[in-house]
Design a protein around this motif. Structure first.
Motif, short mmCIF file in Angstrom:
data_model
loop_
_atom_site.label_atom_id
_atom_site.label_comp_id
_atom_site.label_asym_id
_atom_site.label_seq_id
_atom_site.Cartn_x
_atom_site.Cartn_y
_atom_site.Cartn_z
N ASP A 19 0.82 -1.21 0.00
CA ASP A 19 0.00 0.00 0.00
C ASP A 19 0.85 1.25 0.00
N TYR A 20 1.94 1.26 0.77
CA TYR A 20 2.76 2.47 0.81
C TYR A 20 3.48 2.69 -0.52
N ASP A 21 3.78 1.61 -1.26
CA ASP A 21 4.38 1.76 -2.59
C ASP A 21 3.38 2.41 -3.55
N LYS A 22 2.11 2.01 -3.44
CA LYS A 22 1.08 2.58 -4.30
C LYS A 22 0.93 4.07 -4.03
N ARG A 23 0.92 4.44 -2.74
CA ARG A 23 0.80 5.86 -2.40
C ARG A 23 1.99 6.65 -2.91
N GLU A 24 3.18 6.06 -2.84
CA GLU A 24 4.39 6.71 -3.32
C GLU A 24 4.32 6.94 -4.83
N SER A 25 3.86 5.95 -5.57
CA SER A 25 3.78 6.11 -7.03
C SER A 25 2.71 7.13 -7.42
N ILE A 26 1.61 7.20 -6.68
CA ILE A 26 0.59 8.23 -6.93
C ILE A 26 1.16 9.61 -6.66
N LYS A 27 1.91 9.76 -5.58
CA LYS A 27 2.51 11.04 -5.24
C LYS A 27 3.51 11.47 -6.31
N ARG A 28 4.34 10.54 -6.77
CA ARG A 28 5.33 10.84 -7.80
C ARG A 28 4.65 11.25 -9.12
N ARG A 29 3.59 10.54 -9.48
CA ARG A 29 2.87 10.87 -10.71
C ARG A 29 2.24 12.26 -10.62
N ASP A 30 1.67 12.62 -9.46
CA ASP A 30 1.09 13.95 -9.29
C ASP A 30 2.15 15.04 -9.35
N GLN A 31 3.33 14.78 -8.77
CA GLN A 31 4.42 15.77 -8.82
C GLN A 31 4.89 15.99 -10.26
N GLU A 32 5.04 14.91 -11.01
CA GLU A 32 5.46 15.04 -12.41
C GLU A 32 4.43 15.80 -13.23
N ARG A 33 3.17 15.55 -12.97
CA ARG A 33 2.10 16.26 -13.67
C ARG A 33 2.14 17.75 -13.35
#
Length: 154
Positions: free
Chosen positions: A131-145
């Motif tokens: 779950d924490y990996d999923k949250r990390e990838s969502i956060k990274r995707r939002d930052q890149e956007r």
């Protein structure tokens, strides 16, 4: 004369797979389908969401993939959730069996598409995310956007 590659759009994609798993490697496999199944696949009436693949008795099987019954299929229609055989070479099956014997590694269908008139499935050798990996990838995707959005304005 040079032959051109025949590219076709995916008939079905498993978008949730990249969210739930780390895709370590991919393998293209053929699908063994009945007559009404291939007609439904050509009409893009296939769902990969809960699907997975297994190696049993030195054969690869695609499980839990829903192919809707063909509308004009009458009595020859198929069971929508039946297990379908994957067409792979023996060496590929052995390699996949070794990979999936590791803890936490599974085979997930990523795409179904047509290639030279034959139905193919792109299998991903995948390892589950926490779950924490999923949250990390969502956060990274939002930052890149957000970065792309700010660079676009300048």
């Amino acid at each position: 004369m040079v032959k051109q590659k025949q590219h076709s759009r995916p008939l079905a994609q498993n978008r949730k797979a990249s969210h739930d798993y780390y895709i370590l490697d991919t393998v293209e496999a053929g699908l063994s389908l009945t007559g009404t199944e291939i007609k439904s696949v050509r009409a893009a009436r296939i769902n990969l969401k809960d699907g997975f693949a297994q190696i049993r008795n030195n054969e690869a099987w695609l499980m839990n993939v829903h192919i809707s019954p063909y509308d004009q299929g009458n009595q020859f229609n198929h069971d929508p959730l039946r297990n379908r055989k994957l067409l792979l070479h023996k060496k590929e099956i052995k390699r996949l069996e070794q990979e999936t014997s590791k803890k936490g590694v599974t085979l997930v269908p990523l795409k179904v598409y047509l290639k030279h008139g034959f139905a193919k499935v792109l299998l991903g050798i995948a390892q589950g995310k926490r779950d924490y990996d999923k949250r990390e990838s969502i956060k990274r995707r939002d930052q890149e956007r957000e970065i792309r959005r700010t660079l676009k304005n300048y």
